[in-house]
Motif scaffolding. Structure first.
Motif, PDB file in Angstrom:
ATOM      1  N   ARG A 221       0.865  -1.308  -0.025  1.00 48.69           N
ATOM      2  CA  ARG A 221       0.216   0.105  -0.212  1.00 48.69           C
ATOM      3  C   ARG A 221       0.963   1.127  -0.012  1.00 48.69           C
ATOM      4  O   ARG A 221       0.627   2.043  -0.839  1.00 48.69           O
ATOM      5  CB  ARG A 221      -1.173   0.002   1.113  1.00 48.69           C
ATOM      6  CG  ARG A 221      -1.840   1.094   1.247  1.00 48.69           C
ATOM      7  CD  ARG A 221      -3.156   0.855   2.247  1.00 48.69           C
ATOM      8  NE  ARG A 221      -2.574   0.884   3.672  1.00 48.69           N
ATOM      9  CZ  ARG A 221      -2.587  -0.041   4.317  1.00 48.69           C
ATOM     10  NH1 ARG A 221      -3.130  -1.101   4.271  1.00 48.69           N
ATOM     11  NH2 ARG A 221      -2.243   0.160   5.691  1.00 48.69           N
ATOM     12  N   HIS A 222       1.957   1.470   0.805  1.00 46.68           N
ATOM     13  CA  HIS A 222       2.736   2.416   0.890  1.00 46.68           C
ATOM     14  C   HIS A 222       4.000   2.533  -0.543  1.00 46.68           C
ATOM     15  O   HIS A 222       4.254   3.637  -0.765  1.00 46.68           O
ATOM     16  CB  HIS A 222       3.446   2.253   2.189  1.00 46.68           C
ATOM     17  CG  HIS A 222       2.849   2.801   3.469  1.00 46.68           C
ATOM     18  ND1 HIS A 222       2.708   3.966   3.832  1.00 46.68           N
ATOM     19  CD2 HIS A 222       1.946   1.939   4.067  1.00 46.68           C
ATOM     20  CE1 HIS A 222       1.708   4.080   4.847  1.00 46.68           C
ATOM     21  NE2 HIS A 222       1.330   2.880   5.247  1.00 46.68           N
ATOM     22  N   THR A 223       4.120   1.299  -0.836  1.00 45.87           N
ATOM     23  CA  THR A 223       5.357   1.551  -2.018  1.00 45.87           C
ATOM     24  C   THR A 223       4.640   1.308  -3.391  1.00 45.87           C
ATOM     25  O   THR A 223       5.284   1.954  -4.383  1.00 45.87           O
ATOM     26  CB  THR A 223       6.218   0.184  -1.991  1.00 45.87           C
ATOM     27  OG1 THR A 223       5.459  -0.903  -1.871  1.00 45.87           O
ATOM     28  CG2 THR A 223       6.760   0.372  -0.482  1.00 45.87           C
TER      29      THR A 223
ATOM     30  N   MET B 257      10.686  -2.756   0.758  1.00 49.17           N
ATOM     31  CA  MET B 257      10.508  -1.380   1.071  1.00 49.17           C
ATOM     32  C   MET B 257      12.169  -0.477   0.892  1.00 49.17           C
ATOM     33  O   MET B 257      12.259   0.324   1.478  1.00 49.17           O
ATOM     34  CB  MET B 257      10.074  -1.109   2.538  1.00 49.17           C
ATOM     35  CG  MET B 257      11.091  -1.842   3.411  1.00 49.17           C
ATOM     36  SD  MET B 257      10.315  -1.571   5.065  1.00 49.17           S
ATOM     37  CE  MET B 257       8.770  -2.569   5.209  1.00 49.17           C
TER      38      MET B 257
ATOM     39  N   LEU C 287      12.622   2.952  -0.110  1.00 48.25           N
ATOM     40  CA  LEU C 287      11.919   4.178   0.898  1.00 48.25           C
ATOM     41  C   LEU C 287      13.094   4.528   1.828  1.00 48.25           C
ATOM     42  O   LEU C 287      13.958   3.706   1.978  1.00 48.25           O
ATOM     43  CB  LEU C 287      10.891   3.332   1.624  1.00 48.25           C
ATOM     44  CG  LEU C 287       9.619   3.107   1.007  1.00 48.25           C
ATOM     45  CD1 LEU C 287       8.519   2.528   1.914  1.00 48.25           C
ATOM     46  CD2 LEU C 287       8.899   4.154   0.174  1.00 48.25           C
TER      47      LEU C 287
ATOM     48  N   GLU D 277      10.709   6.423   6.447  1.00 49.26           N
ATOM     49  CA  GLU D 277       9.541   5.921   6.304  1.00 49.26           C
ATOM     50  C   GLU D 277       9.763   4.293   6.163  1.00 49.26           C
ATOM     51  O   GLU D 277       8.683   3.890   6.610  1.00 49.26           O
ATOM     52  CB  GLU D 277       9.646   6.240   4.573  1.00 49.26           C
ATOM     53  CG  GLU D 277       9.295   7.542   4.236  1.00 49.26           C
ATOM     54  CD  GLU D 277       8.890   7.698   2.820  1.00 49.26           C
ATOM     55  OE1 GLU D 277       8.182   6.932   2.443  1.00 49.26           O
ATOM     56  OE2 GLU D 277       9.276   8.682   2.177  1.00 49.26           O
TER      57      GLU D 277
ATOM     58  N   THR E   1       8.691   3.866   9.897  1.00 47.17           N
ATOM     59  CA  THR E   1       7.460   4.115   9.937  1.00 47.17           C
ATOM     60  C   THR E   1       6.210   3.015   9.795  1.00 47.17           C
ATOM     61  O   THR E   1       5.384   2.511  10.366  1.00 47.17           O
ATOM     62  CB  THR E   1       6.741   5.677   9.430  1.00 47.17           C
ATOM     63  OG1 THR E   1       7.576   6.696   9.777  1.00 47.17           O
ATOM     64  CG2 THR E   1       5.372   5.608   9.572  1.00 47.17           C
ATOM     65  N   LEU E   2       6.869   2.331   8.507  1.00 44.59           N
ATOM     66  CA  LEU E   2       5.944   1.208   8.130  1.00 44.59           C
ATOM     67  C   LEU E   2       6.138   0.143   9.136  1.00 44.59           C
ATOM     68  O   LEU E   2       5.230  -0.464   9.362  1.00 44.59           O
ATOM     69  CB  LEU E   2       6.579   0.840   6.778  1.00 44.59           C
ATOM     70  CG  LEU E   2       6.082   1.186   5.492  1.00 44.59           C
ATOM     71  CD1 LEU E   2       6.711   0.563   4.240  1.00 44.59           C
ATOM     72  CD2 LEU E   2       4.471   0.909   5.643  1.00 44.59           C
TER      73      LEU E   2
ATOM     74  N   GLU F 119       3.814   0.613  11.850  1.00 45.35           N
ATOM     75  CA  GLU F 119       2.310   0.319  11.190  1.00 45.35           C
ATOM     76  C   GLU F 119       2.131  -1.204  11.315  1.00 45.35           C
ATOM     77  O   GLU F 119       0.990  -1.470  11.803  1.00 45.35           O
ATOM     78  CB  GLU F 119       2.076   0.839  10.131  1.00 45.35           C
ATOM     79  CG  GLU F 119       0.579   0.851   9.585  1.00 45.35           C
ATOM     80  CD  GLU F 119       0.310   1.485   8.199  1.00 45.35           C
ATOM     81  OE1 GLU F 119      -0.507   1.112   7.518  1.00 45.35           O
ATOM     82  OE2 GLU F 119       1.127   2.331   7.821  1.00 45.35           O
TER      83      GLU F 119
END
Length: 287
Positions: A179-181, A246, A249, A253, A256-257, A260
């Motif tokens: 979702r983030h990448t 990841m 990133l 970041e 932070t991932l 989460e």
């Protein structure tokens, strides 16, 4: 219009896998006691399915930092021989250290591509592969190679993860990272942790490779820790695939991932600790 994915490059993928395990292999070895607690029971059952006996010659493909090669070496004893192979020279060096620490002179290590074995025909009584086949670009080709090096009547036994729905320990982090990448899930037919887990897929690959009657068993493999944060500590260090996803990133970041991910996994905490569902498939067949 959805962005078209670039064509899959198997050789580039293998180079990335080699680099990843050269980098993360030491962490995998450092967390061996925890990993053995998660995968040890299923590993012993895989060795049972391979019907390993004293004096046999065993090939372990994608052996990692020493398991299941070490357990197999104990079963074959001093009169037997285990060849542990992996595409990563770094992790093979670690496996050799483990063999020496345990005094297992019958365990040899060699860097080798599991899809292209530099080995003669019919030299082994059993071939093992724990949590490696699903990461190979051509699993059917790999199994054909393993069948080639088996003696008549020899056994292949493998362990793979089943489906994302039955492996929250890995599926939850993967969804968050994607979702983030913006990374897409592996396309059908491409390697990945759950690429052989759907119903019938593993059996079909075995049959295409020439094994007539593979046996496949689903085995629960819950991932336990004192709390979600402790599980994430292991995953962050030892599960190189997450870090590879990841890698582009910036470090803040990534941190932070991981926070989460830990937060999302707290739903698996209880008064008795952390337990995220997991499931593996064990498959075995004779030549």
């Amino acid at each position: 219009m959805a962005e078209q994915q670039p064509p899959f490059d198997a050789e580039q993928y293998k180079r990335a896998q080699r680099a990843q395990w050269n980098k993360d292999g030491a962490a995998w070895r450092r967390w061996n006691p925890v990993l053995d607690a998660w995968y040890g029971e299923a590993t012993e059952r895989m060795l049972d399915l391979a019907r390993i006996q004293p004096g046999q010659r065993i090939l372990d493909v994608a052996a990692g930092a020493g398991e299941p090669a070490v357990s197999a070496a104990r079963r074959v004893g001093a009169s037997g021989h285990v060849l542990a192979t992996d595409i990563s020279e770094g992790i093979m060096a670690l496996a050799r250290e483990v063999a020496l620490e345990h005094g297992l002179s019958q365990l040899e290590t060699r860097v080798m591509d599991g899809e292209k074995l530099a080995l003669p025909d019919e030299g082994f009584d059993a071939v093992l592969c724990r949590l490696g086949l699903m990461y190979m670009p051509q699993p059917m080709i790999a199994l054909r190679e393993w069948r080639r090096v088996l003696r008549p009547g020899g056994r292949v036994a493998v362990m793979v993860f089943s489906t994302p729905e039955r492996n929250d320990w890995g599926a939850v982090p993967a969804v968050i990272i994607r979702r983030h990448t913006g990374l897409a899930a592996p396309a059908a037919g491409q390697p990945g942790p759950f690429s052989l887990g759907a119903a019938g897929v593993l059996e079909d690959v075995f049959r295409q490779a020439g094994f007539a009657d593979p046996d496949v068993y689903a085995v629960p493999v819950p991932h336990r820790a004192a709390c979600a944060a402790d599980f994430v500590r292991v995953a962050r260090e030892a599960f190189g695939g997450f870090n590879a996803m990841m890698a582009q990133l910036p470090a803040p970041e990534q941190a932070t991932l991981w926070d989460e991910i830990a937060s999302s996994l707290r739903c698996f905490e209880s008064a008795s600790g952390f337990e995220a569902p997991g499931e593996c498939l064990l498959a075995a067949a004779s030549k």
